[in-house]
Design a protein around this motif. Structure first.
Motif, PDB file in Angstrom:
ATOM      1  N   GLY A 181     -38.301   0.056  26.203  1.00 50.90           N
ATOM      2  CA  GLY A 181     -38.955   0.324  27.487  1.00 50.90           C
ATOM      3  C   GLY A 181     -38.322   1.497  28.193  1.00 50.90           C
ATOM      4  O   GLY A 181     -37.159   1.403  28.596  1.00 50.90           O
ATOM      5  N   ASP A 182     -39.089   2.575  28.323  1.00 55.36           N
ATOM      6  CA  ASP A 182     -38.645   3.783  29.044  1.00 55.36           C
ATOM      7  C   ASP A 182     -37.357   4.364  28.481  1.00 55.36           C
ATOM      8  O   ASP A 182     -36.552   4.938  29.237  1.00 55.36           O
ATOM      9  N   VAL A 183     -37.118   4.225  27.184  1.00 53.13           N
ATOM     10  CA  VAL A 183     -35.931   4.842  26.581  1.00 53.13           C
ATOM     11  C   VAL A 183     -36.197   6.330  26.438  1.00 53.13           C
ATOM     12  O   VAL A 183     -37.132   6.741  25.745  1.00 53.13           O
ATOM     13  N   ARG A 184     -35.355   7.156  27.070  1.00 51.61           N
ATOM     14  CA  ARG A 184     -35.510   8.613  27.056  1.00 51.61           C
ATOM     15  C   ARG A 184     -34.154   9.273  26.845  1.00 51.61           C
ATOM     16  O   ARG A 184     -33.164   8.868  27.446  1.00 51.61           O
ATOM     17  N   ASP A 185     -34.136  10.278  25.976  1.00 56.68           N
ATOM     18  CA  ASP A 185     -32.887  10.981  25.652  1.00 56.68           C
ATOM     19  C   ASP A 185     -32.345  11.713  26.869  1.00 56.68           C
ATOM     20  O   ASP A 185     -33.096  12.351  27.611  1.00 56.68           O
ATOM     21  N   THR A 186     -31.006  11.602  27.070  1.00 57.35           N
ATOM     22  CA  THR A 186     -30.341  12.352  28.138  1.00 57.35           C
ATOM     23  C   THR A 186     -29.173  13.194  27.613  1.00 57.35           C
ATOM     24  O   THR A 186     -28.498  13.856  28.397  1.00 57.35           O
ATOM     25  N   GLY A 187     -28.922  13.157  26.270  1.00 53.25           N
ATOM     26  CA  GLY A 187     -27.855  14.000  25.721  1.00 53.25           C
ATOM     27  C   GLY A 187     -27.145  13.333  24.548  1.00 53.25           C
ATOM     28  O   GLY A 187     -27.414  12.179  24.213  1.00 53.25           O
ATOM     29  N   ASN A 188     -26.238  14.078  23.915  1.00 46.92           N
ATOM     30  CA  ASN A 188     -25.441  13.556  22.800  1.00 46.92           C
ATOM     31  C   ASN A 188     -24.199  14.418  22.648  1.00 46.92           C
ATOM     32  O   ASN A 188     -24.139  15.534  23.158  1.00 46.92           O
ATOM     33  N   TRP A 189     -23.231  13.883  21.937  1.00 45.50           N
ATOM     34  CA  TRP A 189     -22.018  14.645  21.677  1.00 45.50           C
ATOM     35  C   TRP A 189     -21.324  14.091  20.434  1.00 45.50           C
ATOM     36  O   TRP A 189     -21.673  13.037  19.924  1.00 45.50           O
ATOM     37  N   ARG A 190     -20.341  14.786  19.958  1.00 43.65           N
ATOM     38  CA  ARG A 190     -19.486  14.382  18.825  1.00 43.65           C
ATOM     39  C   ARG A 190     -18.144  15.074  19.007  1.00 43.65           C
ATOM     40  O   ARG A 190     -18.041  16.082  19.722  1.00 43.65           O
ATOM     41  N   THR A 191     -17.105  14.572  18.354  1.00 43.27           N
ATOM     42  CA  THR A 191     -15.768  15.152  18.494  1.00 43.27           C
ATOM     43  C   THR A 191     -15.539  16.300  17.508  1.00 43.27           C
ATOM     44  O   THR A 191     -14.590  17.069  17.683  1.00 43.27           O
ATOM     45  N   LEU A 192     -16.357  16.418  16.473  1.00 43.13           N
ATOM     46  CA  LEU A 192     -16.257  17.539  15.524  1.00 43.13           C
ATOM     47  C   LEU A 192     -16.905  18.782  16.128  1.00 43.13           C
ATOM     48  O   LEU A 192     -17.709  18.670  17.060  1.00 43.13           O
ATOM     49  N   PRO A 193     -16.597  19.957  15.642  1.00 41.66           N
ATOM     50  CA  PRO A 193     -17.152  21.195  16.208  1.00 41.66           C
ATOM     51  C   PRO A 193     -18.675  21.191  16.196  1.00 41.66           C
ATOM     52  O   PRO A 193     -19.306  20.818  15.209  1.00 41.66           O
ATOM     53  N   ALA A 194     -19.267  21.625  17.312  1.00 41.44           N
ATOM     54  CA  ALA A 194     -20.733  21.632  17.433  1.00 41.44           C
ATOM     55  C   ALA A 194     -21.354  22.603  16.441  1.00 41.44           C
ATOM     56  O   ALA A 194     -22.452  22.343  15.924  1.00 41.44           O
ATOM     57  N   ASP A 195     -20.676  23.708  16.150  1.00 37.34           N
ATOM     58  CA  ASP A 195     -21.246  24.701  15.234  1.00 37.34           C
ATOM     59  C   ASP A 195     -21.319  24.211  13.799  1.00 37.34           C
ATOM     60  O   ASP A 195     -21.975  24.834  12.962  1.00 37.34           O
ATOM     61  N   ASP A 196     -20.642  23.094  13.493  1.00 39.63           N
ATOM     62  CA  ASP A 196     -20.641  22.603  12.107  1.00 39.63           C
ATOM     63  C   ASP A 196     -21.857  21.715  11.812  1.00 39.63           C
ATOM     64  O   ASP A 196     -22.053  21.337  10.642  1.00 39.63           O
ATOM     65  N   PHE A 197     -22.658  21.397  12.829  1.00 42.22           N
ATOM     66  CA  PHE A 197     -23.747  20.435  12.626  1.00 42.22           C
ATOM     67  C   PHE A 197     -25.092  20.963  13.156  1.00 42.22           C
ATOM     68  O   PHE A 197     -25.135  21.738  14.113  1.00 42.22           O
ATOM     69  N   THR A 198     -26.135  20.489  12.511  1.00 44.34           N
ATOM     70  CA  THR A 198     -27.515  20.662  13.009  1.00 44.34           C
ATOM     71  C   THR A 198     -27.917  19.330  13.640  1.00 44.34           C
ATOM     72  O   THR A 198     -27.889  18.288  12.971  1.00 44.34           O
ATOM     73  N   VAL A 199     -28.289  19.374  14.898  1.00 44.44           N
ATOM     74  CA  VAL A 199     -28.565  18.150  15.656  1.00 44.44           C
ATOM     75  C   VAL A 199     -30.053  18.091  16.021  1.00 44.44           C
ATOM     76  O   VAL A 199     -30.622  19.079  16.493  1.00 44.44           O
TER      77      VAL A 199
END
Length: 266
Positions: A181-199
């Motif tokens: 019910g009304d689940v909507r994305d507000t963000g995400n994160w990880r502890t590994l470098p952001a440039d190493d992943f496709t999100v």
């Protein structure tokens, strides 16, 4: 001379005070008995007598007017009845009815105390536990899913802790948040470098899916790493029984996969 006579007539008329009772008696006698005719005197009258006759005529007219006004409300009585002046009518007092008080309406029943139902989607039983069908450990991988303790009745965060004892040359992490019910994305994160992943974040199959894919040529070092998805949801304590995660990786020892659910935050 005429003006002098007229003034005398007016003064005599103003000073005249008629005897109302005598006039009424005279009128009554006149209506009861036969009319009496008087012979008119012949001969010429002297000027003083003419003046006095005019004065008497004016007085009679004034007296007659007052007599008519006085007998306007008088009713003639039969002959022989006592002659009395009509008494002044006294006002008739009509008693005012006393209003009758009606009985007071019955008191309305007191309203029942309000009850509050939990918002839609709010679990009423014990909090869910991770699915027993998950596989939290495999090869060099170990995993654990949990709901962040800072989550609220409007917002939540799903955490995944991943440990590896070997470097990983391939890694795909997927978090699935069921649409309760009304689940909507507000963000995400990880502890590994952001440039190493496709999100990517998309809603599919009745769930909001967060996916991190290690880019070719990148390596995940041994150790503990965190991945998290953040989202709003319908008001209330959201249940996570239908949420889950899956991790697919490759190391020098070969491929390995782990999966599981999200336990309440501690």
């Amino acid at each position: 001379m005429n003006e002098h006579i007229a003034r005398q007539l007016r003064e005599a008329a103003e000073e005249h005070r008629p005897d109302r009772a005598r006039m009424l008696a005279r009128v009554q006698r006149g209506t009861a008995g036969p009319a009496v005719r008087h012979r008119a005197r012949s001969g010429l009258r002297s000027w003083p007598r003419v003046a006095l006759a005019g004065l008497a005529a004016v007085g009679a007219l004034a007296t007659g007017g007052l007599a008519v006004a006085g007998i306007g409300s008088w009713t003639p009585q039969p002959s022989g009845a006592a002659t009395t002046a009509p008494a002044d009518p006294s006002p008739t007092l009509t008693p005012t009815p006393t209003p009758t008080r009606s009985a007071p309406p019955p008191a309305a029943p007191a309203p029942a105390p309000a009850t509050f139902a939990p918002p839609a989607g709010t679990p009423t039983g014990p909090r869910p536990t991770p699915s027993a069908s998950g596989r939290p450990q495999n090869g060099p991988l170990w995993s654990e899913g949990s709901i962040d303790p800072h989550s609220t009745v409007y917002w939540a965060q799903s955490n995944l802790t991943l440990r590896t004892t070997q470097p990983l040359t391939s890694l795909t992490v997927e978090l699935r948040v069921a649409q309760t019910g009304d689940v909507r994305d507000t963000g995400n994160w990880r502890t590994l470098p952001a440039d190493d992943f496709t999100v990517t974040v998309q809603e599919t199959g009745g769930a909001l899916v967060y996916r991190w894919v290690l880019k070719p040529g990148r390596t995940v070092p041994p150790g503990q790493h965190e991945f998290a998805g953040q989202y709003n949801h319908a008001t209330g304590v959201r249940g996570s029984a239908n949420d889950g995660y899956r991790v697919d990786a490759r190391s020098a020892g070969g491929p390995a996969s782990v999966s599981g659910g999200f336990s309440p935050g501690r």
